[in-house]
Design an enzyme around this catalytic site. Structure first.
Site, mmCIF file in Angstrom:
data_model
loop_
_atom_site.group_PDB
_atom_site.id
_atom_site.type_symbol
_atom_site.label_atom_id
_atom_site.label_comp_id
_atom_site.label_asym_id
_atom_site.label_seq_id
_atom_site.Cartn_x
_atom_site.Cartn_y
_atom_site.Cartn_z
ATOM 1 N N CYS A 83 0.838 -1.203 0.000
ATOM 2 C CA CYS A 83 0.000 0.000 0.000
ATOM 3 C C CYS A 83 0.874 1.255 0.000
ATOM 4 C CB CYS A 83 -0.958 -0.059 1.195
ATOM 5 S SG CYS A 83 -2.373 1.029 1.021
ATOM 6 N N HIS B 141 -3.435 -5.814 0.991
ATOM 7 C CA HIS B 141 -2.773 -6.003 2.289
ATOM 8 C C HIS B 141 -2.695 -7.472 2.686
ATOM 9 C CE1 HIS B 141 -2.554 -1.785 3.704
ATOM 10 N NE2 HIS B 141 -3.633 -1.600 2.956
ATOM 11 N N GLU C 78 -0.957 -8.737 4.966
ATOM 12 C CA GLU C 78 -0.847 -8.868 6.427
ATOM 13 C C GLU C 78 -2.212 -8.815 7.102
ATOM 14 O OE1 GLU C 78 -0.615 -6.150 4.804
ATOM 15 O OE2 GLU C 78 -1.057 -4.390 6.040
#
Lengths: 734, 214
Positions: B86, B195, B197
C-alpha cells in the site's frame, strides 16, 4: 484586562441572570477574560445545565463497570485483565456548516477521548442522520461528512464498523453526525484526567495553539440560523497525521508510566481541559499564557484560553519527569511545553506577561455550574399520530412494495458509505460493517466484542417514552441475534431547543424510556453526550437519542446476520402484531410519520434473548438478524441481497393481515435460519423460554418468493438494493 | 527469517505487519525506526501501509528521503528482499525501486473491500510456492491505488515478467492492466496495493496473505 460587561455576557451566550450570578459568586464584576471563561464552562455543551437533572436517572452501575459517566470515556471490564473504553458524542453543528472538517474533527475528538484514558483505539463507528438525498444540499452534506470521516479515520489508523445511516426530512439543514470510538487497555494502563498533587507540572503537547475554533462550544449551544454560515471560523481544521503521532506519543508516555493524568483539549480548549482536570482532583491550577506554543503572533490570553485548535493534549507529570516526557514527544516530532503547575488553592489562575489576568474558584466552573429544572409540556401526540386524510393501508401489489422498500434510501444497502471506510486495519475485524453489529476480536484473549448503534427517531416522535425503550431493546436484540451479551452502552442524545417545553418533554420522556429498558435488561450507561439546539428555520429534528451498545461473546460462538446455506430452514422468533404505526412502510408511501407505534414488551424481549443465546451456545443457529424497520419484508430483502441466496416463504393465515405480517414493526422478533435437522431442537428451546416460533420457509432458489404475494428474482432485488444510494450519490452530482 | 518492519511517522499498518509475520507466521519480526541507519540484519524489509508524513504532498513522496531508505535501497540493490504494501508500494515507486506511479483511484474515493487477486508470476521468492492463475482473497484499503505506467513501460513490465498480481473481476481503482502488484526485474522487490498482512487468519476472513509472507 478591562471589566466584562453585560453586552459581552450576551455575546458569549450568557443570560442576564447568569451574569448577575457570576458577579455575586465572585463578589466583583469579572474581567473580560474571566467572563469568557465562565461563558464557555457554563455553555450547554460543557455544563449540561439543561440536561443534568434528567441524566441522573440513567443506571450507571454494574459488576463490569470500572468507570461510569464523568470521565473522557467510560470503562468496562471484559475479562483477562483487559478493559473496553468507549464513548459516543456529537459533532452536528460543525458538520452542518463545514461537513468535511466538522466530521473529521469529530472523529479526531472522540479518538482522543479514548486514548487519553490509556487505551489503544481499535474501532470507530458513526451514526449519521441526513435529509433525503434527492435534495442536492443534503447530498453535498453527506458526501462531505463521509469523506471527512474517511479522510481522518483512515489516516489516523482506526478501522470503522459503519453505523446507522438514516434519512428523514427533519435533518435537512441540521444533519446529525455522531461519532463513536472504542479502545482496549489493560487495567493497569488506564489513566484518568485528574490533577491531584500540588506541585505537579502541567504540560501542553501536540499541535500549536491558533486562532481557530474560538467559541466553538458556544456555537454548538445555539440554534442554526442564516448567521451560522458566518460562524464557519468556529469550526476547526483537523490534521490526522498529527493525531496519529499524538496517539503513539501519549500511549508511550503511559506505557513508560511518566504521567499522572492526561486530558485532551476539545470543546473550550485549554479552559475546559485545565478546569476539568483540576476540578476532578479538587485542586487549583496556574497557567502561563506566555509559555503556550502559538501558531500566530500577538495572540491574546482570551484567544489562547478559548482556542479549539485540534490535536492537543494536557498532561500532568512530576517535575523530575518533564525531561523524559519532552524526549518522547521529540522522538515523535511533536512539541511540548511546560505551561503551568497544579496548586492546592482550588483556583484557576491565568498569568500573562507576569501579571495575573484571571482568578476563578474552580468549583464555580465545574460542580457549581448552573443546573436548571426545565419546563416541560406534552406535545399533542395524538395529532402527530393521526393518519393523513384519505390514507389507505395497501393490501395488494406486494412485489412493488417490496421492491420500492429495497430501493428506498432507508432500506437500501449502505455499502456506498462503508467502502470509503477502512474496515480491515489492525487485524481485529471479524465481521465488517453489515446488517448486524460490527464484531472485533481482542488479541491475546478468546473474547469477541460486538458494537451496534441504534436510534428510533420515528418512534420517539410519536411516543418519546416508548421510543426510548425501543431504542435500547433494538440495540440489545441486535447483539443477542449475533450471540453476544450486552455489557454497557454509551448514548448521544440529539434533540431540538431545550427551552421549548415540548422539546424538553421529548428529551425527558425518551431518556426515562431508555432508563426503564436499561434497568429491565440490566445494562448500565458508562458514557454519553447531549446535543441540543438541533433545529433549522423549518423546525426541530425528530427526537433522536442514539445508543451504542457493546457486548461480549466467546470466539466461535457467534452468528452471522444473513443467509448462509441453501436448504436451511427460515424461522421467525417472536410474535407479530398489527403494528404498522410509525412504520417505514407508511413513511415510504406518504413521506410522513404517523400512527401508534409498536408496543414494548420487555418480557418478550427477555425471552427472546434467552432463546437466541441458548441456541447460539448450542451452535444450532446458521444465521440470525433482528426485525426492525420495514419488518419481516425488509429483513428478508437484506438477508437475500447480502447473501445472494433466494428464499421460498409461505405465510400461514394467523389472523394478522398479510400487509402486517410483512411490514409490521413489532418488537421482540428475530429472523433465524437453522439446518433442517435442528428445527426440533430450536422449537424445544423456544418452548422452554416461551418464545413463539413460526417456520416460514427455506433458503434457496433464484427468487425471494412469498406464496400468493410476490416472487421477485434475486438479481432484480439485488440490483435495486445494492445501487440505490450509490446511484443518487455518484450519478446525480452535487 | 528476520523481518524488519520500517516505521515512518504516519505508518499505520506497521503493527499488523509485525503481528502477522511474527505472532502468526513465526518469523523473527522487529520494528525499524525511520531514522535508523541499521537494518539489524533483516533479510526481508517490509515498508508497511499508512500515510507516511501524512501523505500531504504526494503519497510516499517524503518518506523516500528518510535516513532508513538509503539502507533499504542498498539492501534491495544487493539482492535483499523488500516488500512494499500500500503506502509502502507508493514509497517504492517514489524512490525508484519500482517503475510506474500510483494515482488517485478512478472512483475518486477511498476503496476498502475484499478483492480477488490472480497470481501472474511465480518467479519471485514471494510467489514461488504458488501457481500461476492461483486466486488469493485479500483486502484493499486505499485512496491512491491506481497503478499507472506508460505503454513502453507496460510492455517492458510484461516482457520482463514483472506483473505479480492482477485484480480478478472488477478493477477497483482503474489500474492499468488491472495491476495490483509488481516486482523489479530481479524479482527481489515486490510492491502491492492489497494487504496480505490483513489476511493472515481465517477468523479475519482469509489466511491467503500468509502464502506470500514467506
Amino acid at each position: 484586562m478591562r471589566e466584562g460587561t453585560f453586552q459581552d455576557a450576551q455575546n458569549f451566550g450568557l443570560t442576564k441572570v447568569e451574569f448577575e450570578d457570576i458577579k455575586t459568586r465572585l463578589e466583583k464584576t469579572p474581567n473580560f477574560l474571566e467572563l469568557a471563561i465562565f461563558s464557555v464552562m457554563w455553555s450547554e455543551h460543557c455544563s449540561y445545565k439543561s440536561s443534568r437533572m434528567v441524566l441522573k436517572n440513567f443506571p450507571t452501575q454494574g459488576p463490569a463497570v470500572i468507570q461510569g459517566p464523568g470521565e473522557n470515556a467510560g470503562v468496562v471490564d471484559i475479562g483477562d485483565g483487559y478493559t473496553a473504553i468507549f464513548k459516543v458524542e456529537s459533532h452536528n453543528h460543525p458538520s452542518a456548516i463545514e461537513p468535511y472538517q466538522g466530521a473529521a474533527t469529530g472523529v479526531g475528538g472522540i479518538i482522543r477521548d479514548v486514548f487519553t484514558m490509556g487505551a489503544r483505539p481499535i474501532l470507530s463507528l458513526d451514526p449519521l442522520f441526513f435529509g433525503h438525498p434527492n435534495d442536492p444540499h443534503n447530498r453535498s452534506l453527506l458526501e462531505g461528512v463521509v469523506a471527512g470521516i474517511s479522510g481522518y479515520g483512515n489516516c489516523v489508523g482506526v478501522p470503522n464498523a459503519g453505523g446507522e445511516l438514516h434519512f428523514d426530512k427533519s435533518y435537512t439543514i441540521n444533519p446529525l453526525v455522531n461519532v463513536f470510538c472504542l479502545g482496549i487497555a489493560k487495567k493497569e494502563e488506564i489513566r484518568y484526567a485528574r490533577a491531584s498533587e500540588p506541585g505537579d507540572i502541567v504540560m501542553l503537547i501536540g499541535a500549536r495553539t491558533g486562532r481557530d475554533g474560538i467559541h466553538g462550544a458556544t456555537f454548538a449551544s445555539d440554534v442554526l440560523s442564516k448567521e451560522s454560515e458566518e460562524k464557519r471560523s468556529a469550526v476547526q481544521v483537523g490534521d490526522p497525521f498529527l493525531e496519529k503521532l499524538l496517539i503513539e506519543a501519549t500511549l508511550e508516555l503511559i506505557e513508560k508510566d511518566l504521567v499522572e493524568g492526561v486530558q485532551d483539549l476539545g470543546a473550550a480548549g485549554l479552559t475546559s481541559s485545565s478546569v476539568e482536570m483540576a476540578g476532578r482532583g479538587d485542586m487549583g491550577l496556574v497557567l502561563n499564557i506566555d509559555a503556550v506554543p502559538k501558531r500566530a503572533e500577538n495572540m491574546t490570553a482570551y484567544e489562547v484560553m478559548l482556542s479549539e485548535s485540534q490535536e492537543r493534549m494536557l498532561v500532568i507529570c512530576k517535575p523530575d519527569r518533564v525531561e523524559s516526557v519532552s524526549q518522547i514527544l521529540t522522538k515523535w516530532e511533536l512539541e511540548s511545553a511546560v505551561v503551568g503547575e497544579v496548586t492546592a488553592d482550588g483556583l484557576l489562575t491565568v498569568i500573562e506577561k507576569g501579571e495575573i489576568v484571571a482568578t476563578i474558584p474552580i468549583p464555580h466552573l465545574t460542580k457549581g455550574a448552573p443546573c436548571y429544572k426545565m419546563e416541560t409540556s406534552r406535545p399533542n401526540l395524538e395529532e402527530r399520530r393521526r393518519e393523513p386524510h384519505g390514507f389507505q393501508v395497501p393490501s395488494w401489489d406486494y412485489a412493488n412494495l417490496v421492491k420500492k422498500m429495497a430501493s428506498s434510501f432507508n432500506g437500501c444497502s449502505r455499502e456506498w458509505v462503508w467502502h470509503q471506510y477502512d474496515t480491515t486495519l489492525l487485524t481485529n475485524t471479524v465481521i465488517p460493517p453489515s446488517l448486524g453489529p460490527g464484531i472485533v476480536r481482542v488479541k491475546g484473549t478468546d473474547t469477541l466484542l460486538a458494537i451496534k448503534s441504534d436510534a428510533k427517531p420515528r418512534h420517539c416522535y410519536l411516543n418519546p417514552f416508548g421510543g426510548g425503550q425501543a431504542t435500547i431493546c433494538e440495540a440489545a436484540r441486535n447483539l443477542w441475534a449475533a450471540g453476544f451479551t450486552p455489557l454497557a452502552v454509551s448514548d448521544c442524545l440529539n434533540f431540538g431547543n431545550p427551552t421549548n417545553p415540548e422539546i424538553y418533554y421529548e428529551f425527558e420522556q425518551s431518556v426515562l424510556g431508555m432508563c426503564d429498558a436499561l434497568r429491565a435488561l440490566n445494562i448500565p450507561v458508562i458514557s454519553g453526550n447531549v446535543s441540543f439546539y438541533n433545529e433549522s428555520p423549518s423546525g426541530a429534528i425528530k427526537p433522536t437519542p442514539v445508543v451504542v451498545m457493546v457486548g461480549k461473546a466467546r470466539a466461535g460462538k457467534i452468528n452471522k446476520p444473513d443467509f448462509q446455506n441453501t436448504g436451511d430452514v427460515i424461522v421467525l422468533l417472536g410474535e407479530t402484531l398489527s403494528e404498522l404505526g410509525g412504520s417505514a412502510l407508511f413513511e415510504m408511501l406518504t413521506g410522513e410519520t404517523f400512527g401508534t407505534p409498536p408496543m414494548i414488551r420487555i418480557n418478550a424481549e427477555v425471552s427472546l434473548s434467552k432463546t437466541l443465546l441458548a441456541a447460539t451456545g448450542e451452535g444450532i443457529i446458521r444465521s440470525a438478524t433482528d426485525l426492525s424497520e420495514g419488518g419481516l419484508a425488509q429483513a428478508l430483502v437484506e438477508c437475500v441481497c447480502n447473501s445472494g441466496l433466494g428464499a421460498q416463504i409461505a405465510l400461514k393465515a394467523t389472523g394478522i393481515h398479510i400487509t402486517e405480517q410483512l411490514f409490521s414493526e413489532s418488537n421482540a422478533r428475530a429472523l433465524v435460519t437453522v439446518s433442517p435437522d435442528c428445527v426440533s431442537r430450536l422449537t424445544e428451546i423456544c418452548a422452554q423460554n416461551e418464545t413463539q416460533i413460526r417456520i416460514l420457509g427455506v433458503v434457496g432458489g433464484r427468487t425471494l418468493s412469498v406464496t400468493g404475494s410476490f416472487d421477485i428474482p434475486v438479481q432484480e432485488l439485488k440490483e435495486l438494493y445494492d445501487n440505490s444510494l450509490r446511484k443518487v450519490m455518484d450519478e446525480q452530482g452535487l | 527469517m528476520k523481518v524488519g518492519v520500517v516505521i515512518f511517522p504516519g505508518s499505520n499498518c506497521d503493527m499488523d505487519a509485525l503481528w502477522t509475520t511474527g505472532a502468526v507466521k513465526h518469523h523473527e519480526s522487529f520494528p525499524i525506526w525511520h531514522q535508523s541507519q541499521d537494518l539489524n540484519g533483516a533479510e526481508l524489509i517490509i515498508l508497511p501501509g499508512g500515510f507516511s508524513y501524512g501523505d500531504y504532498l504526494r503519497t510516499g513522496a517524503i518518506a523516500k528521503f528518510s535516513p532508513v531508505m538509503e539502507k533499504v535501497i542498498a539492501h534491495a540493490n544487493s539482492g535483499g528482499l523488500v516488500l512494499g504494501i500500500c503506502n509502502g508500494f507508493q514509497i517504492l515507486t517514489e524512490s525508484g525501486l519500482l517503475p510506474g506511479a500510483l494515482l488517485r483511484n478512478d472512483t475518486l474515493k477511498f476503496e476498502s473491500r475484499w478483492v480477488e487477486l490472480s497470481v501472474e508470476t511465480t518467479r519471485t521468492k514471494f510467489t514461488k510456492n504458488l501457481s500461476k492463475g492461483d486466486v488469493l482473497n485479500i483486502p484493499i484499503a486505499h485512496g491512491d491505488g491506481r497503478y499507472y505506467i506508460d505503454n513502453i513501460g507496460l510492455d517492458s513490465l510484461i516482457s520482463h515478467d514483472q506483473i505479480v498480481f492482477r485484480y480478478k473481476g472488477r478493477n477497483p481503482n482503474g489500474s492499468v492492466h488491472a495491476i495490483a502488484g509488481i516486482c523489479n526485474r530481479e524479482g527481489n522487490v515486490l510492491g502491492m496495493m492489497p494487504h496480505p498482512e490483513r489476511a493472515g487468519e481465517d477468523v479475519l476472513g482469509s489466511s491467503d496473505g500468509l502464502k506470500i509472507l514467506l
